[in-house]
Every structure is written in C-alpha cells, then in structure tokens.
Design an enzyme around this catalytic site. Structure first.
Site, short mmCIF file in Angstrom:
data_model
loop_
_atom_site.label_atom_id
_atom_site.label_comp_id
_atom_site.label_asym_id
_atom_site.label_seq_id
_atom_site.Cartn_x
_atom_site.Cartn_y
_atom_site.Cartn_z
N THR A 1 0.80 -1.13 0.00
CA THR A 1 0.04 -0.04 0.00
C THR A 1 0.75 1.16 -0.04
OG1 THR A 1 -1.92 -1.12 1.07
CG2 THR A 1 -1.72 1.28 1.17
N THR B 1 1.06 -4.03 4.43
CA THR B 1 0.86 -4.39 5.96
C THR B 1 0.29 -5.68 6.13
OG1 THR B 1 -1.26 -3.28 5.88
CG2 THR B 1 0.73 -1.76 6.41
N ASP B 2 -0.37 -6.43 4.88
CA ASP B 2 -0.89 -7.53 5.29
C ASP B 2 0.18 -8.57 5.80
OD1 ASP B 2 -3.29 -6.82 4.21
OD2 ASP B 2 -2.98 -7.67 2.13
#
Length: 326
Positions: free
Chosen positions: A16, A89-90
């Site tokens: 992201t 960030t996952d």
C-alpha cells in the site's frame, strides 16, 4: 544532529505504501523506492544519507518465504548503518519475524508500510518512512533485533501484530511497544530478549507445507484431518490457554505421531499453559499426546518459525528446542 553522516538503505517491496489509484479498479503498486523517499518531508534535515533499492513491487499478500529469504541474503551484502524495508501491511508481522530469525549481526533492520495509499488524503507512508529511517540510523536500536515502526511506535518483531484492517494505528504488540519516536528522537524503553536459534537461511531449501488450523466451537476434527493429510507441519490455534474439543483428540494424536504439531492460543496474546488444566483436550493432555508448546508465540509467528525449521531439515529434537527457547 546525532544522525549526521549515517547511511541507511531503503528497500521497497511494494504494498500500500507504494500504491496509487490509477483506475477505477483500485490501488496498485506503482511507486519506486526513490519515489517513496522523495515524498518524505524533512528527510534532508536529518543529515542521514539514504540509498534506495527496488527489490519487489508486490502487494504484501503476494510476498513469499523465498522472497524474504532472498531479501535477507541481499541485506547482508549492504555496507550501511541500518536498513528500512517498506512493504504491504498484510504480512508485515510475518516478514519482520522471519527476518528477525534469519538475519545475524547487529545491523538495525526496520520494517514499515502504510495503511493509506499515496493517493488518499492523510497518507501515512511519508511519516512512517521518516520515523523508520530515524530508527534505522539510531545507535540505540542496536541489539533489539528486527523491529516494526508504525505511527511513530517501535515494535519488536516477535510481538507485533496487525490488529485492525484499516486504521493508521493498526499495529500493536503485547506487552507493548519497545520504544517510540518523539521530537525527532528515537527512544528505546525496553529491550526484548533475543533468541539464538542459528537458523541458516542458506540451508532453508527443503520443501515444506505448513498451515494454521483454528479450532472452533463444536469442531469434530474432520477438517483438521483433511488439512493434516496435505501438510508437513501444523500450528493449532486453540481455545484459551491451549484447549481443544474432546472430539479432536484422536486426530491430533495421530498427526503428532507423523509431523510436528505446535499448540498455540487463538487469543492473540498470553502463553500456552502446561499443567493448569487436566481434562481431555486440555493443554496438559495435548502436550502428553506429543504436541509442541508454542509458548507465547501467536499462531502466525509459530507458523513462521515452524516453516523455517522444516525448510532447514530440522528434526524433532531441534524443533522442540527451538520452540522452548523463543
């Protein structure tokens, strides 16, 4: 300033933080490491020299263990004072812990990202990158292992978890951050005890399939049995302090004879107990059946450790030792 002359490598993996909205289909990774660094206000005032490296351009969900092992090898070739890794960030909580396990030496390795892409109002990427670079350049961070910097908090890789799907303060840890950044200064308030597992990333070449099985209300073990048939190792995310339904016991006993089965708690924090409860399906019963205690590791971190151990060909004794020392 104290950071003058320090040299930090910023390595971009995508995610992201590197995304912009190009079409109605949504955000995709388009920004390079140089784009990310250029967008950081006030970076030049720190006196820190920054080298940029584009390593991958993937969403966090598409990163693999092989990607991260290759990254760890690459990091060890860099002649810098610290490293910042930007990614989606996952999977930050997994990749940070993996890097913590396989990297050696005292080089600060900082992982960060963003919850809001660069096209959104209030994009948090620039602030997170600036804080991460300050942390990577700081002498105070030596000896803390790999850390995650988010929202100006510093989290140990072993404890950090993504606890919200969209909030800019999505990352937390129990028992809490080990430090923070305030008024341009890095402050370390606690130092985690670092495990010495000696996982050689160059030996991590054996194929291994591991998974997390989350126990649920009324679980009878049917799906667990199916999962176990395809796995080389399983992490059980159990109730409470390490409990499962009685109906799962035969399947778990059989699996533990054929592969490492690691017992963790699905609660997200706190330890698996050893001898507090004695009913069938309790933690003491499961450990007697050959399951391996994950201690205070959450299921995600336990799977990372189990995966690396199996990829290096670890036998049962080594796996037991590893989980007893983290």
């Amino acid at each position: 300033m104290a950071d003058d002359g320090r040299r930090v490598a910023v390595i971009s993996l995508g995610g992201t933080i590197a995304m912009t909205t190009q079409t109605d289909a949504g955000a995709t990774p388009t920004m390079s490491a140089n784009d990310l660094v250029t967008a950081v206000p006030g970076l030049a005032d720190t006196g820190i020299r920054v080298d940029v490296h584009d390593f991958r351009q993937l969403p966090g969900a598409s990163l693999t263990v092989s990607d991260l092992l290759e990254l760890a090898t690459y990091v060890e070739t860099l002649d810098v004072d610290g490293v910042v890794i930007t990614q989606g960030t996952d999977t930050i909580e997994e990749s940070a812990y993996l890097l913590d396990l396989v990297t050696s030496g005292d080089l600060p390795i900082v992982v960060t990202g963003a919850m809001r892409n660069a096209s959104m109002a209030g994009a948090d990427g620039p602030a997170n990158v600036l804080a991460a670079i300050r942390v990577a350049a700081s002498d105070d961070v030596h000896g803390t292992g790999c850390v995650v910097v988010f929202a100006e908090e510093i989290h140990a890789a072993r404890w950090v978890r993504k606890t919200h799907a969209t909030s800019p303060t999505a990352f937390n840890s129990y028992p809490g951050p080990i430090g923070y950044v305030a008024e341009d200064r890095v402050r370390i308030t606690a130092r985690p005890t670092l495990a010495s597992l000696a996982i050689n990333l160059r030996e991590a070449s054996s194929p291994a399939h591991t998974t997390i099985y989350t126990v649920g209300l009324g679980d009878d073990g049917t799906l667990l049995n199916a999962v176990g048939a395809q796995a080389h190792g399983v992490v059980i995310a159990a109730f409470g302090a390490g409990h499962v339904p009685k109906a799962c016991l035969d399947v778990l006993s059989d699996l533990a004879k054929r592969m490492p089965v690691v017992l963790t708690t699905r609660t997200g924090s706190g330890p698996v107990l050893q001898r507090t409860y004695g009913f069938p399906g309790s933690e003491s019963d499961l450990l007697e059946r050959g399951l391996i205690s994950g201690g205070t590791l959450d299921p995600v971190k336990a799977r990372v450790l189990l995966q690396l151990l199996l990829m290096t060909g670890a036998d049962t004794d080594r796996i037991l030792h590893a989980f007893s020392t983290v």
